[in-house]
Every structure is written in C-alpha cells, then in structure tokens.
Design an enzyme around this catalytic site. Structure first.
Site, short mmCIF file in Angstrom:
data_model
loop_
_atom_site.label_atom_id
_atom_site.label_comp_id
_atom_site.label_asym_id
_atom_site.label_seq_id
_atom_site.Cartn_x
_atom_site.Cartn_y
_atom_site.Cartn_z
N PRO A 153 0.73 -1.25 0.13
CA PRO A 153 0.10 0.01 0.16
C PRO A 153 0.94 1.30 -0.07
CG PRO A 153 0.08 -0.91 2.08
CD PRO A 153 0.97 -1.92 1.47
N CYS A 160 3.23 29.50 -15.46
CA CYS A 160 2.66 29.97 -16.68
C CYS A 160 2.16 28.76 -17.76
CB CYS A 160 3.72 30.74 -17.50
SG CYS A 160 3.85 32.23 -16.68
C1 LIG Z 1 2.48 2.32 -6.99
C2 LIG Z 1 2.64 0.93 -6.72
C3 LIG Z 1 2.08 0.50 -5.51
C4 LIG Z 1 1.41 1.54 -4.65
O1 LIG Z 1 -0.01 1.80 -5.25
P1 LIG Z 1 -1.03 2.76 -4.13
O2 LIG Z 1 -2.17 2.93 -5.09
O3 LIG Z 1 -0.28 3.89 -3.74
O4 LIG Z 1 -1.28 1.64 -2.99
C5 LIG Z 1 2.13 -0.61 -5.24
N1 LIG Z 1 2.70 -1.60 -5.92
C6 LIG Z 1 3.31 -1.14 -7.19
C7 LIG Z 1 4.27 -2.20 -7.95
C8 LIG Z 1 3.48 -0.07 -7.69
O5 LIG Z 1 3.74 0.40 -8.72
#
Ligand SMILES: *Cc1c(COP(=O)(O)O)cnc(C)c1O
Length: 421
Positions: free
Chosen positions: A276, A346
């Site tokens: 997460p 801008c």
């Molecule tokens: C960006 C990403 C996440 C996190 O996603 P959230 O929506 O911020 O929880 C988890 N795993 C991977 C591989 C990602 O690229």
C-alpha cells in the site's frame, strides 16, 4: 481518519497551528502528521494480524526518509522502484530483508546493487528482465529471489493513468504466460522463483476488481504448486483507494479488503505481502498555500495562490480532486462562491481546484489542500525555476522541517556556462 482539525479557530496538524507553522517555514509547504501515518499503517497491518503478513509500504507515494523511518519503526517493509528509492529505504534504516523491488525497467546496475544489499525479492515484470537478472545474479554468485508480476487483464475502474492491470498496460506478464515463465525461471541460474506478484492499479474504491484478480492469483498458486514451485509468498500489491472528497467517497475499509484477500489465500500456506502507498500516506499530508491575489475574470474569479502545479501535479495530471480548507475556521461559515484556485506557473493546466465552491478567500489567507500526502511532494519539480516545496513532519506538538526549501544557489548553481560561450 486523519489528525488535521480546528482548534481554537485555527487548523492544526496534531497540536501544531498551521498559521504558526506557515509564519515559521514560509509558504507553500507540505505538512505530514505522524499520528495519521502510524494509524493508517496499523489499521492496514492489523487487518492481517492473524496471518503471516508483510506490509511493504510503496515508497513512491511519499519517499521522504523521515516518513520511511516512521513506518520502518513500526515494522513496515518497503516496495521500491529504483536504486534511488532503495537507497532511501536503507538510509531510513529499513532492513534489506524487508524490501522488494518492482518496476518494468530495472537496469543491470540497479539489480546488482539490490543483490549486493540482499533485498527480500524482485518483482519481475518480463521475460527479458528475468534473463538479465539471471545473468547479473550468476555473475555475482548470488541468488535473486523472484516473484513474477502477473497482469490479469482486469479493469480496476480507476483513472486510466493509474490502471496497471489491463492487457494494454505496460506492467507484468500476461496471466496465460505466467505458468510457463515460472517453469523457465526454475531452470535459470541465479534465480529462485518463490512468490507471485500482482498490482492492478491505484485509487481502487470497489472490491470487485480485487476479488476477480485474487481469484486468478489463487488459481495460479495451485498450478505452481502442482509444478513443484515452492511458493513462499503471494504479493497482492497496493491500490486501495482513499476518500478525496470528504465524506462523499467511501473506499472499502482495510478489514473488508482483508476479507477478500483471506478468502482467496488464507489456506495456501503462503506469506501474504502487500504494497500500500496511497492508503498509508495520502490522508497524512496536506499542502499549505497562501493566497496572493483574487482576480475577477469576465465569467468567474481566480484565486491565485503561491502553490502551483509544480508542487502538486495531481489535479492537472489525473483530474484529481482535493478538498480545500481555510486555515482560519471563521472563513468556513462564510457564503461560498465559485472560483478557480490556480498557481503562478505559466500554463493553462496550472490549477489546484478548478470551478470550486469556496468561501471568499482574500490575499494573505492560508488554505490547506487536503489529502496531498501521497503522490504530492514526490512528483514536485522546479518548473518555472520555482524552489522545490519544503516538507514538514509533525508529531504531537513537535515539528521538524524534513526537507528544507532550497535556495536559488542550489537551484541555479549546478548549471554551467561552457568556456566557449
Ligand atoms: C505504485 C505501486 C504501488 C502502490 O500503489 P498505491 O495505489 O499507492 O497503494 C504498489 N505496488 C506497485 C508495484 C506500484 O507500482
């Protein structure tokens, strides 16, 4: 839930007045709440307290090393997508055995660095990447622990720029090819296939796509066991949404999400892993900005503030909505009117809140752009030669500037005029 609230008529971050903070640090600035970060991490990890689970916070959401240290001290692992992020996690004191490495374009140098540090696992996104990782690991006499990222071709029903699990997205290996790739991986030097990975997108507010995707993960796990792959973990990625519009959007609670995960995987005998990002950091941060001018246009008014798209690009990049709260609580009671909250950059796309009903902000007033702790400061730039926005971390009545505003020498001084000019 977060810890930004009015006390004595002034918006506070925990016990710190944002009015006082703005006078001390200057505007614009990001402000993060430790209690909120900790709360979100705990709510998520406690949803899996009965299982062998490892939460690897996705540091691209907010990679300030003070934020990483805060989460690392609670036991969080980290999901990184570059050598730079890996170095941040290590600098913050997170042990390598709690770090996983994702991303479609890892270079051989990045692989070698991660192997030398002894990270927990690589999330591999393609066959050529697997071959390269095998060569690098074999060359170092090392073994890369690998999860193959599977693309289930499922629509996560989110903004197109943050969907990652459809066949047309660049991420992962098609579901139908995954089983074969595991067979191949098992025969490669320097590769130990030991997990499955999936991440279908971000800001997901409906459990159905997760449910559909996790059913496929379960099916694949069964097939891999039949094939003799010793599966140690399943990584479900991140993606759980957050409420950007006050009480109007209600994403699933981590407990509901956990039920979907546990239904799919609690009997597989594997460690459960999660990445997460937004869910941990978004609500834990705000961007504080001061109003410079209010300009009356022909059809509407423009509230011109000192923060801009280079400080927070989400509104223009993803059409994202952020609530705006006045720091002075008295303003909340005033009659609202429609205005465009815009910055000094801008570009016509330089807006923070187009067409928004807001109380009458006047020059000098402070506003808090809410839910800006994830994908905010990390995406900031110096476009228009604006100084990078500083970051402040609050804990109770204490605060610290955890990334200071640079000066113009930092910004311009690294450029060189060639001798022949
Ligand atoms: C960006 C990403 C996440 C996190 O996603 P959230 O929506 O911020 O929880 C988890 N795993 C991977 C591989 C990602 O690229």
């Amino acid at each position: 839930m977060h810890h930004f609230a009015y006390k004595g008529g002034v918006l506070h971050a925990e016990d710190v007045s944002l009015d006082a903070l703005a006078s001390d640090v200057g505007t614009p600035f990001y402000c993060y709440s430790t209690a909120t970060l900790e709360r979100h991490y705990r709510v998520f990890s406690e949803a899996f307290s009965g299982a062998d689970a490892l939460v690897c916070y996705s540091i691209k959401a907010n990679s300030n090393i003070a934020v990483l240290r805060t989460l690392g001290q609670l036991g969080s692992g980290m999901d990184v997508v570059s050598e730079g992020e890996l170095r941040r996690a290590l600098t913050a004191g997170v042990p390598a055995e709690r770090i996983v490495f994702s991303g479609v374009g890892k270079t051989r140098e990045e692989m070698a660095f991660a192997l030398s540090e002894g990270i927990y696992a690589f999330n591999v996104e393609s066959e050529p990447e697997l071959t390269a990782l095998s060569e690098v690991a074999a060359g170092l006499g090392a073994t890369a622990r690998v999860a193959i990222r599977v693309n289930p071709d499922i629509d996560p029903k989110t903004h197109r720029k943050i969907s990652t699990g459809k066949a047309e997205d660049k991420f992962g290996v098609p579901y139908e090819r995954a089983r074969d790739l595991y067979r191949e991986a098992a025969g490669l030097q320097g590769i130990a296939p030991c997990g499955i990975h999936m991440h279908i997108g971000s800001q997901i507010t409906d459990l159905k796509p997760f449910n559909d995707a996790f059913a496929l993960l379960r099916e694949l796990a069964g097939q891999l066991k039949d094939d003799g792959v010793s599966l140690e973990f399943i990584n479900f990625g991140g993606g759980l949404g957050v409420p950007y519009r006050g009480t109007n959007d209600v994403p699933p609670h981590p407990d509901e999400y956990a039920n979907v995960v546990l239904d799919a995987a609690s009997d597989l005998g594997c460690r459960l892993m999660f990445e997460p990002g937004r869910m941990i950091a978004a609500n834990a941060g705000i961007l504080v900005s001061r109003v410079l001018y209010v300009k009356e246009g022909t059809d509407k008014s423009f509230t011109i503030v000192d923060a801009a798209m280079n400080d927070l690009i989400r509104p223009t990049l993803y059409e994202a909505y952020h609530d705006i709260w006045p720091v002075d609580e008295a303003l909340r009671a005033a009659a609202q009117r429609k205005t465009d909250v815009v910055g000094p950059v801008c570009e016509t796309g330089d807006y923070l809140a187009p067409d928004r009903d807001l109380p009458p902000f006047a020059p000098g007033d402070l506003m808090a752009i809410m839910t800006a702790g994830a994908y905010g400061a990390v995406q900031s730039s110096t476009y228009n030669t604006r100084l990078l926005v500083p970051e402040v971390l609050v804990k109770g009545s204490d605060y610290a500037v955890v990334r200071p505003r640079p000066d113009y020498d930092d910004l311009i001084g690294r450029e060189k005029i060639p001798d022949w000019l």
